[in-house]
Design a protein around this motif. Sequence first.
Motif, PDB file in Angstrom:
ATOM      1  N   THR A 355       0.850  -1.198   0.000  1.00  9.72           N
ATOM      2  CA  THR A 355       0.000   0.000   0.000  1.00  9.72           C
ATOM      3  C   THR A 355       0.883   1.244   0.000  1.00  9.72           C
ATOM      4  N   VAL A 375      -4.459   5.051  -2.837  1.00  8.21           N
ATOM      5  CA  VAL A 375      -4.466   4.602  -1.445  1.00  8.21           C
ATOM      6  C   VAL A 375      -4.569   5.811  -0.519  1.00  8.21           C
ATOM      7  N   GLY A 400      -7.987   1.396   0.047  1.00  2.28           N
ATOM      8  CA  GLY A 400      -7.451   1.357  -1.309  1.00  2.28           C
ATOM      9  C   GLY A 400      -7.989   0.165  -2.074  1.00  2.28           C
TER      10      GLY A 400
END
Length: 557
Positions: A355, A375, A400
């Motif tokens: 992420t 994200v 996300g």
Amino acid sequence: MFTRHYKVWPHELPKTMTLPKTSLFTNLEISARRFPDHTAIIFYDAPITYRRLLTEVEAMAGYLQSQGVQKGDRVLLYMQNSPQYVISYYAILRADAVVIPVNPMNRSAELEHYIADTGAHVCLAGQELEGFITPLLAETDLERVVVASYSTYIKPDTDLTLPAEVSAPAWCGDVPGLVSWEAAMAEARVPAEHTAGPDDLAVIPYSSGTTGAPKGCMHTHRSVMATAVHRVFWNLSTQNSVQLATLPFFHVTGMTGSMNGPIYCGATSVIMTRWDRTTASRLIERYKVTGWTNIVTMAVDFLSNPDIGQYDLTSLNMIGGGGAAMPVAVAEKLKKLTGLNYIEGYGLSETMAATHINPNANPKPQCLGIPVFDVDSRIIDVDTLEEKAPGETGEIVSNGPQVTKGYWNRPAETEAAFVEIDGKQFFRTGDLGYYDEDGYFFMVDRVKRMINASGFKVWPSEVEALMYRHPAIHEVCIISSPDPKRGETVKACIVLTPEAGGATTVEDITSWCKEQMAAYKVPAIVEFVDALPKSPTGKLMWRALQEQEWEARNKTV
């Protein structure tokens, strides 16, 4: 939306990414059409083209369907890195089923949990693991096991050192319920039309979590697609990129960075079944490897090779990884050798790998990176859930396209894993961290790992990073130990370098630490060990060490 990091965002990349509305299998199908004769896999000198890879995936998918595998069924994938792993993974997806990647370190009792939890009836297994899965044919709902022998895919005249599992003669047993890989492929079954779409389940990796039995993280084709596409664009990969695959494919980082990403863009994966620093160096030189995703322990061992200077590593243009912070001293040695910054990233099984990733042009040391495409990450108070300001420590939460839908068959745990902020659902990572003024995120530690010594909070990862600067320390793991006065105290488990063994004392380490860090962080207990326990992905198993320490100390009280 968190946007503080936009000022350091890579100028060549968009801040949002439109993902394909297709299945993961479609990525292989498209690459095989575009680059049929391009090498998809190199396995100990043996090449496999995209045309052949697709053909074998189709054949195995047809076989799985002939064994009753239907859309949405879960299929266990229980083997080590190999061409058969890649073929199995994409064959399961081609059959519209769901991949259950199983840690090859798991044994029969642990496998029972995966079978019972997922309802799997079919398993594809490496021959070295056959003995652990076979007994379950009679004891569980498992009905069929396809046994793969890695040796059938190697080049006989390779001069590379082969792991025992790879050089072993091919399996040829006659056991009810078991069939060899070759026999299954020889049936040449043609699969039905592929119908899986972006919202169908694709992969359920299991997260060990902190308590109880492992729980499955439900990922759709869309969420797995996200990290594959993100990684390719972030690293500017093309069909001419060559990725060294040393991280296990059952783990989301290896799965994404060394398998799904390369297949998406038609690149080449040079696959190693087991880590070997000399073989890795030879493969980088021989096949002009451009990218290598690894972890700290691999990098440390790689640099410890006394012959490392003999290899041509100039083809590398990206080295990075995650799982644990890269000690500055190790990163500096790696840069001196290759000229490259170590690019750290951050993710979980629940987020199908990254992420956060450091910008290639502006990385920060021991940093998780910045939130990648689409994200939204925040730092919140663990108890009050209030958002924290820059520099303030709290729990990392993320929203996300790669975030899991939840835990398989665990609605209560799924609900507890998310928190709503600004009308969006954020996944609670259980990791403590903070972000700086530029929007870079930094790990402090796991919520459960903090050592509380007389009220002073000690973060093991910070102490480990400092101790790696000591020239006698090869590896170190910081754990807590019970203390009658402080409640907990700090213990260091250390593997010394070969040169330092016998010449370095506990007093030497302790004295050095007192000069380098605050007194409350200095290990009160130092133990020299021959090796540290590691998971199949190479992560230090600090929890196992800590549990052993507390059990042993409590017995002496």
